[in-house]
Design an enzyme around this catalytic site. Structure first.
Site, PDB file in Angstrom:
ATOM      1  N   ASN A   8      -2.999  -4.221 -11.420  1.00  0.00           N
ATOM      2  CA  ASN A   8      -2.346  -3.511 -10.316  1.00  0.00           C
ATOM      3  C   ASN A   8      -0.858  -3.497 -10.634  1.00  0.00           C
ATOM      4  O   ASN A   8      -0.166  -4.493 -10.431  1.00  0.00           O
ATOM      5  CB  ASN A   8      -2.629  -4.224  -8.989  1.00  0.00           C
ATOM      6  CG  ASN A   8      -2.090  -3.470  -7.789  1.00  0.00           C
ATOM      7  OD1 ASN A   8      -1.346  -2.499  -7.937  1.00  0.00           O
ATOM      8  ND2 ASN A   8      -2.438  -3.910  -6.601  1.00  0.00           N
ATOM      9  N   ARG A  88      -5.676  -0.113 -11.008  1.00  0.00           N
ATOM     10  CA  ARG A  88      -5.519   0.489  -9.679  1.00  0.00           C
ATOM     11  C   ARG A  88      -4.421   1.553  -9.769  1.00  0.00           C
ATOM     12  O   ARG A  88      -3.320   1.297 -10.242  1.00  0.00           O
ATOM     13  CB  ARG A  88      -5.102  -0.570  -8.653  1.00  0.00           C
ATOM     14  CG  ARG A  88      -4.885   0.029  -7.264  1.00  0.00           C
ATOM     15  CD  ARG A  88      -3.911  -0.778  -6.442  1.00  0.00           C
ATOM     16  NE  ARG A  88      -3.581  -0.075  -5.206  1.00  0.00           N
ATOM     17  CZ  ARG A  88      -2.429  -0.222  -4.557  1.00  0.00           C
ATOM     18  NH1 ARG A  88      -1.504  -1.041  -5.004  1.00  0.00           N
ATOM     19  NH2 ARG A  88      -2.208   0.459  -3.445  1.00  0.00           N
ATOM     20  N   HIS A 177      -4.817   3.134   0.388  1.00  0.00           N
ATOM     21  CA  HIS A 177      -5.547   1.875   0.660  1.00  0.00           C
ATOM     22  C   HIS A 177      -7.060   2.076   0.622  1.00  0.00           C
ATOM     23  O   HIS A 177      -7.813   1.271   1.174  1.00  0.00           O
ATOM     24  CB  HIS A 177      -5.146   1.267   2.020  1.00  0.00           C
ATOM     25  CG  HIS A 177      -3.714   0.859   2.094  1.00  0.00           C
ATOM     26  ND1 HIS A 177      -2.924   1.136   3.193  1.00  0.00           N
ATOM     27  CD2 HIS A 177      -2.915   0.223   1.207  1.00  0.00           C
ATOM     28  CE1 HIS A 177      -1.697   0.674   2.980  1.00  0.00           C
ATOM     29  NE2 HIS A 177      -1.664   0.116   1.778  1.00  0.00           N
ATOM     30  N   HIS A 203      -5.927  -1.756   7.833  1.00  0.00           N
ATOM     31  CA  HIS A 203      -5.303  -2.422   6.678  1.00  0.00           C
ATOM     32  C   HIS A 203      -3.822  -2.586   7.024  1.00  0.00           C
ATOM     33  O   HIS A 203      -3.023  -1.662   6.867  1.00  0.00           O
ATOM     34  CB  HIS A 203      -5.488  -1.558   5.426  1.00  0.00           C
ATOM     35  CG  HIS A 203      -4.853  -2.138   4.194  1.00  0.00           C
ATOM     36  ND1 HIS A 203      -5.584  -2.636   3.136  1.00  0.00           N
ATOM     37  CD2 HIS A 203      -3.543  -2.288   3.839  1.00  0.00           C
ATOM     38  CE1 HIS A 203      -4.760  -3.070   2.194  1.00  0.00           C
ATOM     39  NE2 HIS A 203      -3.518  -2.860   2.599  1.00  0.00           N
ATOM     40  N   GLY A 205      -0.564  -4.527   6.260  1.00  0.00           N
ATOM     41  CA  GLY A 205       0.261  -5.391   5.424  1.00  0.00           C
ATOM     42  C   GLY A 205       1.683  -4.879   5.472  1.00  0.00           C
ATOM     43  O   GLY A 205       2.072  -4.231   6.449  1.00  0.00           O
ATOM     44  N   GLY A 207       2.775  -2.507   3.614  1.00  0.00           N
ATOM     45  CA  GLY A 207       2.328  -1.122   3.769  1.00  0.00           C
ATOM     46  C   GLY A 207       1.076  -1.172   4.626  1.00  0.00           C
ATOM     47  O   GLY A 207       0.321  -2.143   4.551  1.00  0.00           O
ATOM     48  N   ARG A 236       8.772   0.989   5.955  1.00  0.00           N
ATOM     49  CA  ARG A 236       8.570   2.428   6.079  1.00  0.00           C
ATOM     50  C   ARG A 236       8.527   2.823   7.556  1.00  0.00           C
ATOM     51  O   ARG A 236       7.973   2.117   8.387  1.00  0.00           O
ATOM     52  CB  ARG A 236       7.269   2.859   5.391  1.00  0.00           C
ATOM     53  CG  ARG A 236       7.257   2.632   3.903  1.00  0.00           C
ATOM     54  CD  ARG A 236       5.928   3.058   3.312  1.00  0.00           C
ATOM     55  NE  ARG A 236       5.793   2.628   1.927  1.00  0.00           N
ATOM     56  CZ  ARG A 236       4.677   2.148   1.399  1.00  0.00           C
ATOM     57  NH1 ARG A 236       3.584   2.025   2.152  1.00  0.00           N
ATOM     58  NH2 ARG A 236       4.633   1.784   0.140  1.00  0.00           N
ATOM     59  N   ARG A 280       6.640 -12.695   9.816  1.00  0.00           N
ATOM     60  CA  ARG A 280       6.829 -14.121  10.080  1.00  0.00           C
ATOM     61  C   ARG A 280       8.276 -14.419  10.450  1.00  0.00           C
ATOM     62  O   ARG A 280       8.546 -15.217  11.358  1.00  0.00           O
ATOM     63  CB  ARG A 280       6.403 -14.937   8.847  1.00  0.00           C
ATOM     64  CG  ARG A 280       4.906 -14.911   8.583  1.00  0.00           C
ATOM     65  CD  ARG A 280       4.556 -15.464   7.225  1.00  0.00           C
ATOM     66  NE  ARG A 280       5.066 -14.628   6.144  1.00  0.00           N
ATOM     67  CZ  ARG A 280       4.764 -14.773   4.864  1.00  0.00           C
ATOM     68  NH1 ARG A 280       3.936 -15.744   4.506  1.00  0.00           N
ATOM     69  NH2 ARG A 280       5.265 -13.967   3.946  1.00  0.00           N
ATOM     70  N   GLY A 326      -2.617  -8.459   4.541  1.00  0.00           N
ATOM     71  CA  GLY A 326      -1.756  -9.602   4.839  1.00  0.00           C
ATOM     72  C   GLY A 326      -1.508  -9.894   6.296  1.00  0.00           C
ATOM     73  O   GLY A 326      -1.792 -10.991   6.786  1.00  0.00           O
ATOM     74  N   GLY A 328      -2.914  -8.225   8.932  1.00  0.00           N
ATOM     75  CA  GLY A 328      -4.190  -8.136   9.631  1.00  0.00           C
ATOM     76  C   GLY A 328      -5.007  -9.408   9.538  1.00  0.00           C
ATOM     77  O   GLY A 328      -5.711  -9.793  10.480  1.00  0.00           O
ATOM     78  N   ASN A 330      -3.684 -12.554   8.838  1.00  0.00           N
ATOM     79  CA  ASN A 330      -2.963 -13.800   9.123  1.00  0.00           C
ATOM     80  C   ASN A 330      -2.183 -13.839  10.432  1.00  0.00           C
ATOM     81  O   ASN A 330      -1.790 -14.923  10.859  1.00  0.00           O
ATOM     82  CB  ASN A 330      -1.985 -14.086   7.963  1.00  0.00           C
ATOM     83  CG  ASN A 330      -2.709 -14.315   6.657  1.00  0.00           C
ATOM     84  OD1 ASN A 330      -3.497 -15.255   6.538  1.00  0.00           O
ATOM     85  ND2 ASN A 330      -2.466 -13.462   5.673  1.00  0.00           N
ATOM     86  N   GLU A 381      -9.445  -6.071  -3.041  1.00  0.00           N
ATOM     87  CA  GLU A 381      -9.429  -4.855  -3.854  1.00  0.00           C
ATOM     88  C   GLU A 381      -9.781  -5.157  -5.308  1.00  0.00           C
ATOM     89  O   GLU A 381     -10.442  -4.357  -5.972  1.00  0.00           O
ATOM     90  CB  GLU A 381      -8.040  -4.203  -3.786  1.00  0.00           C
ATOM     91  CG  GLU A 381      -7.704  -3.604  -2.440  1.00  0.00           C
ATOM     92  CD  GLU A 381      -6.217  -3.395  -2.243  1.00  0.00           C
ATOM     93  OE1 GLU A 381      -5.835  -2.310  -1.796  1.00  0.00           O
ATOM     94  OE2 GLU A 381      -5.434  -4.318  -2.530  1.00  0.00           O
TER      95      GLU A 381
END
Length: 392
Positions: A8, A88, A177, A203, A205, A207, A236, A280, A326, A328, A330, A381
């Site tokens: 990736n 990827r 994604h 999804h 994260g 992004g 973004r 966080r 990430g 979603g 945690n 992934e």
């Protein structure tokens, strides 16, 4: 030895995972700060974690250093151990929507589509060329983030702009994604023990995108022509009125490059909170900083707005709502905030289950009286790509 290497590559990084033929992870690592003054090479293998700093002037030299790591730690005995290398790719455009073998022809097509993913595709192409030089015996394949969304109907992928231009320039919703949305679909089939499932996959994260999945197929997704569209993300903006772009450029004397740098790298959670793109960090300030608390609420609202739209598009009642990636996986507070903003269905989170961080690959977080079950599924992934490469 028939090992499968999954790559990736970003604009200045290569994340890699090495699987054996049973799809078990044998080693993984990350090369960062490629083409910068000092690069970082990290490795995880047999309980060992190693990180070192060294010059990584280009992708070929980076690949050589990664392979040197493997031989130093006896991860491989020879280059011949690796039979498949799977890459990827964010977007291969209209002509590359199916998983495909790397060849001179397919690589040329990917280079023609470079403008569709100008941040990600150059690194992916450089990584492919480097690995082709170093591992010429291996079978190599490209796995596209857009593939899962090739089932979108014209109603879902068409933008209401001048048709001649959209046809000429292949302007349409591609969606992203897809590798993880596809993995989540397969995992949900297994969890729910159903051949055909209807779900909304979130999804979330740095992004982020949502995907409406009906009868195992993507019917709509929040990212569009590029990954800038859809919900608010780490840096973004997501969807905005397009007239804002020339307005800001005019009044702030910005170039188009500066404008899109702002929308891609300085907006979203970072732009609204003025603290960080990392949730966080923002959570630590939400009690004392109005920008932080507002940014988190806006973030949850934008996600909820897409979620209710996609629950409606599925038509029949959804089998599940699934958080992944990430944030979603945690951030229990964000999951609860999103669900609390849905009012057309009775959705209920079980706080004990939601706050439990000790789970393997998935967990149910809704209470028994929730109209639709709500799950968390860990993204994988790399496993999905390796599995595709074996069966290609």
């Amino acid at each position: 030895m028939n090992k499968i290497l999954v790559i990736n590559a970003g604009s200045s990084s290569i994340k890699w995972t090495l699987f054996n033929q049973n799809l078990e992870v044998e080693a993984k690592g990350l090369a960062q700060r490629i083409k910068m003054k000092e690069g970082i090479l990290s490795l995880e293998f047999n309980g060992l974690k190693e990180e070192k700093k060294l010059p990584l002037p280009d992708f070929l030299e980076t690949v050589k250093q990664i392979v040197t790591q493997w031989t130093q730690h006896n991860i491989i005995e020879s280059y011949d151990d690796i039979s498949k290398v799977a890459f990827r790719i964010v977007n291969g455009g209209i002509k590359l929507q199916d998983t495909t073998l790397v060849s001179n022809e397919t690589l040329a097509i990917l280079k023609d589509a470079i403008d569709l993913a100008p941040i990600h595709n150059p690194g992916a192409i450089a990584a492919i060329e480097a690995f082709r030089e170093l591992l010429p015996h291996a079978s190599m394949s490209m796995h596209f983030d857009t593939s899962f969304h090739k089932t979108l109907s014209p109603l879902a992928y068409t933008y209401p702009i001048k048709k001649e231009i959209s046809d000429e320039l292949n302007i349409r919703k591609y969606g992203f994604h897809g590798l993880n949305h596809n993995y989540v679909t397969l995992k949900a089939q297994e969890i729910l023990n159903k051949n055909k499932i209807n779900i909304v996959s979130l999804h979330i994260g740095n992004g982020a995108s949502l995907c409406a999945i009906k009868d195992n197929q993507s019917i709509d997704t929040s990212m569009g022509f590029t990954p800038l569209a859809g919900i608010m993300m780490g840096t973004r903006s997501g969807d905005i009125d397009p007239s804002i772009i020339p307005y800001i450029m005019k009044h702030k004397n910005m170039t188009i490059e500066e404008m899109f740098k702002m929308l891609n790298e300085q907006s979203g959670m970072l732009g609204v909170s003025q603290i960080s793109s990392d949730l966080r960090d923002v959570h630590t300030h939400e009690e004392t900083n109005n920008n932080a608390s507002f940014a988190l609420e806006l973030y949850a609202q934008r996600i909820a707005d897409y979620l209710i739209t996609y629950l409606n598009k599925i038509e029949n009642k959804a089998d599940a709502i699934i958080f992944t990636a990430g944030v979603g996986e945690n951030d229990a507070a964000i999951r609860k905030a999103v669900i609390s903003k849905i009012h057309l269905f009775h959705l209920a989170i079980d706080d004990l289950k939601n706050n439990d961080r000790n789970f393997k690959d998935y967990k149910l977080i809704s209470s028994s009286n929730s109209e639709i079950p709500i799950y968390v599924i860990k993204a994988d992934e790399e496993w999905f790509i390796a599995n595709e490469a074996i069966h290609l």
